[in-house]
Structure formats: structure tokens, C-alpha cells
Motif scaffolding. Sequence first.
Motif, short mmCIF file in Angstrom:
data_model
loop_
_atom_site.label_atom_id
_atom_site.label_comp_id
_atom_site.label_asym_id
_atom_site.label_seq_id
_atom_site.Cartn_x
_atom_site.Cartn_y
_atom_site.Cartn_z
N TYR A 171 84.20 63.51 73.52
CA TYR A 171 84.34 62.47 72.49
C TYR A 171 83.15 61.35 72.10
O TYR A 171 83.11 60.18 71.78
N ASP A 172 82.26 62.05 72.36
CA ASP A 172 80.31 61.53 72.21
C ASP A 172 80.32 60.40 71.00
O ASP A 172 80.54 61.99 69.57
N ARG A 173 79.00 59.81 70.77
CA ARG A 173 78.77 59.84 69.64
C ARG A 173 77.83 60.97 69.43
O ARG A 173 76.48 60.75 70.57
N GLN A 200 80.58 69.34 71.11
CA GLN A 200 81.57 70.54 72.69
C GLN A 200 80.08 70.99 72.40
O GLN A 200 78.75 70.71 72.16
N PHE A 201 79.70 71.00 74.47
CA PHE A 201 78.78 71.48 75.11
C PHE A 201 78.76 72.21 76.24
O PHE A 201 80.13 72.55 75.95
N HIS A 202 78.21 72.80 76.70
CA HIS A 202 78.48 74.21 78.02
C HIS A 202 77.56 73.49 79.45
O HIS A 202 76.64 72.96 79.13
N ALA A 236 76.66 69.80 88.04
CA ALA A 236 76.69 70.45 86.42
C ALA A 236 75.48 70.46 85.84
O ALA A 236 74.86 69.22 85.78
N PHE A 237 75.15 71.30 84.87
CA PHE A 237 74.02 70.95 84.83
C PHE A 237 74.45 71.55 82.65
O PHE A 237 75.22 72.63 82.70
N GLY A 238 74.05 70.70 81.44
CA GLY A 238 73.82 70.58 80.63
C GLY A 238 73.32 71.91 80.06
O GLY A 238 71.96 71.95 80.01
N VAL A 239 73.86 72.97 79.55
CA VAL A 239 73.08 74.00 79.00
C VAL A 239 72.41 74.15 77.43
O VAL A 239 71.57 74.23 77.61
P1 AMP Z 1 77.48 64.67 83.75
O1 AMP Z 1 78.22 64.76 84.84
O2 AMP Z 1 77.75 63.56 83.03
O3 AMP Z 1 76.36 63.28 84.04
O4 AMP Z 1 77.17 65.77 82.93
C1 AMP Z 1 76.67 66.81 83.73
C2 AMP Z 1 75.56 67.48 82.29
O5 AMP Z 1 76.09 67.61 81.28
C3 AMP Z 1 74.85 66.26 81.52
O6 AMP Z 1 73.80 66.03 82.43
C4 AMP Z 1 73.91 66.44 80.92
O7 AMP Z 1 73.42 67.71 80.63
C5 AMP Z 1 75.49 66.97 80.50
N1 AMP Z 1 75.93 66.82 79.41
C6 AMP Z 1 77.05 65.61 79.45
N2 AMP Z 1 77.87 65.08 78.56
C7 AMP Z 1 76.83 65.92 77.02
C8 AMP Z 1 76.81 65.75 75.82
N3 AMP Z 1 78.10 65.23 75.07
N4 AMP Z 1 76.85 66.87 75.21
C9 AMP Z 1 75.81 67.52 75.98
N5 AMP Z 1 75.08 67.55 77.51
C10 AMP Z 1 76.25 66.58 77.85
#
Ligand code: AMP
Length: 454
Positions: free
Chosen positions: A134-136, A144-146, A327-330
Motif C-alpha cells: 500500500y505504497d503512495r 501491485q507489482f511483480h 528480489a528484483f522488481g519486474v
Molecule cells: P525491496 O525488497 O523493498 O527492496 O524490493 C525489491 C524490489 O522490488 C525493488 O528494488 C523494486 O524493484 C521492487 N519494488 C518494491 N516495491 C515496489 C513498488 N511499490 N512498485 C514497484 N516495484 C517495487
Amino acid sequence: MSEPFVSNDPATKADQEKEKPKKFQTLRGFQDLLPADHDLYTLIKKSVRHRGRQSGFRRITTPTMEETGVFERGLGESTDVVSKEMFTMESRSGKLMTLKPEATAGIVRAYIEHGMQTLPQPVQLYSIEPQFRYDRPQKGRYRQFHQYDFEVLGERDPSIDAQIIHMSWKILQDLGIEDRLDIQINTLGTPIVRKKYTEALKDFFYDKKQHLSADSQKRLETNPLRILDSKDEDDQILVSMAPKMKDFMDEESTKFYEAVKSYLKELKVPFYENESLVRGLDYYCDTVFEVWDRSLGSQNAVGGGGRYDGLGTVLGSPNPIPAFGCAFGVERVMGHMKDSGIETPNKDGVQVFVAQLGEEAKKKAIKIATELRDMGIHAVGGMGKSSMKAQLKMADKRNAPWAIILGEVEVREEIAILRNMKLGKQHKVEMKDLYKEILSLVGKENLDTYSLGE
Ligand code: AMP
């Protein structure tokens, strides 16, 4: 003859207005992944699967929803994700359930639940899943992201950390975006060192509290390490004077970190050491890393991870489960691919359009289309009731290089008309020779065939 009844009664009009169906839109922070996005997403998934398999990983899917405690305990209650960003709801029986905000906690829960500690260690798992926070919402930040995600559970060895960072980098290289990105690494020391250092930071900032930003004042109570990666300028000045992790490192932590760095050098992975890198979540120890956008820095990082030897016991394992994951953000990776103009092979294109007129021709057209598909040719047709002209226009719009044209006469005479759509030229082909001719036109190398055993 009576006129059709049209009411001018205002009440009836209002009722009609009410019944007009609402036009729905995606929720804020949610988005559709359209076919063009999937061209990129498919490449990402391919590289992830390919590199993962090469390194011994197998895929896991945990449920989209877990008992809230899995994340609350796993990520730490003071973290931004848990305190502000979870999609939590109550079940009918009053149980709190949360849509997963990240992959690791669920995977560790699954490792424990399915007794994976009895398997040969380490257990290597990867996942590609939607996540919810629940981000801004803003560019690169969605609700929702992948994420694609790799976890190596059950072994503590710096070579694992280095190999996973190397593999993550390989994937970004495969996707052609590595020159837009930088790897940042740091160590938080063993859990004991991390604790001692955290205490020292607390002591240091305690009497300077009023000079910290409001966010960092809160962090001082809940997670002092997070003050280190504050973006606030005044916080940064204080941070530059704060105790340094390197002065708290014990022999074990130092040896581990030095080994990770030397393996990374051996594997020719470029990286920057960054003493302020702490990552948001509570469970990290020793190695942490992030992959940053070279021009934006920590904002919109494409991915990150680290070692989390303490998480297993926090989630109820009787024995520690040393582990490393990332983890990587798609969507962010896709954003870089779009910005750098990565060409994606479009494998969805139609190769043959089958146009037909008349009931008998339609039957034949459907059969031909399905048989072509079995041969590995992308064939479309026999749909709708349009005229021949409209069907050929459609073939053009779908960029089909070839069209098969069938009418009642062709069916009776057992022939088909084969049209080269680009040149607008066509010729007759005996039905018995049709597939052979089409195969040679499309080319064996362009066939879309697969077997389940592959
Ligand atoms: P984190 O574990 O929070 O560092 O998340 C890992 C990766 O997930 C981040 O480096 C982003 O690429 C992606 N990510 C995290 N939060 C979001 C979001 N709200 N929207 C899109 N991508 C996200």
C-alpha cells in the motif's frame, strides 16, 4: 399503428440513468500488463528461468495471501512495509490475512512447513509473482507489482552470496540494461555485531534526537540502522559523524565480507561498497546489496537482497536456517528496457490468415487453420461473418504475410487461393499441395512447435 412508447416522465429518466452501467477502471496503483508489456516480461521470465536453472534453482509459488504474522514477524513490525504498506484484511472468522508484500517470508514459511531441512542443503528456490504494497503510487512504485526472486536456504557460505549477486547481474546483462545500473554492497555483520552496532547508533543519536528529521526520530526508537539511509540532508550530516559499522566488525563478520568481495572480483562483478546501505527489512545480517539506477541512485532501485540467517527461527524453525536471497522488481526492470529501446522479438505475429466465404468454405477454413497450428504455424481465420474484402483487410491489419482464400468453388474443386499479402499477388494451389507450399514459404526455422518433454 401505435407509436413506440417513449416516456418523458422525469422519474423514469432518472431510473434509466441509474441503470447505465458504470465504466470501471483499474484501482489506483494497479495496472494492466498489456501484450506489449508481456513482450518484455517474457524476456525477463526467460532469462530468470534460464539463469536459475543453470545454477540449480527450482520454482516455487507460495499463496498470494498469508496469515499476517508471517510478514509481521518475518519482516519486522518497525519496517515501512509492515507498519504502513500491507494490504491486510480480516477473514470471516476474524483471522488477519495479508496480501504478500515480498516473497522471502512466505518461502521460508514453506521451507519450514514442508520439512525442506531434510532435503540436501542448500535448497535453491526461485519465484516470479505479483506482490502488493500500500505504497503512495508514482512512477515505478505501484500497489501491485511483480518480483522475481531467488532464495538459497540452509547454508552459510560467502560463495553463495557472491554467486547469487553474479547471477542477478547476468540476468540484467541478458536484458541489456546493466550499463544503466550499479551494484551497491555492504555488510551488517553477524546478528551479534549488528545488535552491538545498533546499540551504539542509539547511544550516539540519543542526545541529538531533536536535530533528526521526524522520520529518523521514529527510526531511532524502532530501527536505528534505517537512519543511515535517510535522504534528509541534516540527517546525512549527523550520519557522517556517527559510529561506523567497520569499527564493530568482529573476525567472523570481516572474514565473511572479505570473502564475498574477493569472490565477486573473481567473477568480475563490478560493485561499489556503500557503508550506508542497510535495506529496509529487519531480517538482514552480513551481506546486503542493491542494484541502483545509475542516474537516480537509491531511488527506484531495481532490486536487492542479502543474507538472513535469523529469519528461520523468527518464523518458528527449531533450528537456524542460514540463507541468502534477493528480489528484483519486474516493472522497474521493464522500465529500463523500454528506456534503453530494447527490441523484443515479437513471436506472437500471425503467419497465415485463412479467409473464407460460404458455409462449406468456413468448415474447411477452420480445419485448415487448426491443422496449420498443429504444424507450428500461427494461423488465424474463420472468425466472424465479414465479407471477403473485410477479411483481407483484417489479414493486412494483423500483418499476416500470407492469406489462404476459400470460396464454395475452391472447396468443390479442391483448390485454394494463396495470396502474398505484401505484393497483393495470388495463385491457385491444389489442396493436396497446400501445406507443403505454406511450410516452405513460412520456413521451418520459424515454426512455433514444442513438446511437453522439452
Ligand atoms: P525491496 O525488497 O523493498 O527492496 O524490493 C525489491 C524490489 O522490488 C525493488 O528494488 C523494486 O524493484 C521492487 N519494488 C518494491 N516495491 C515496489 C513498488 N511499490 N512498485 C514497484 N516495484 C517495487
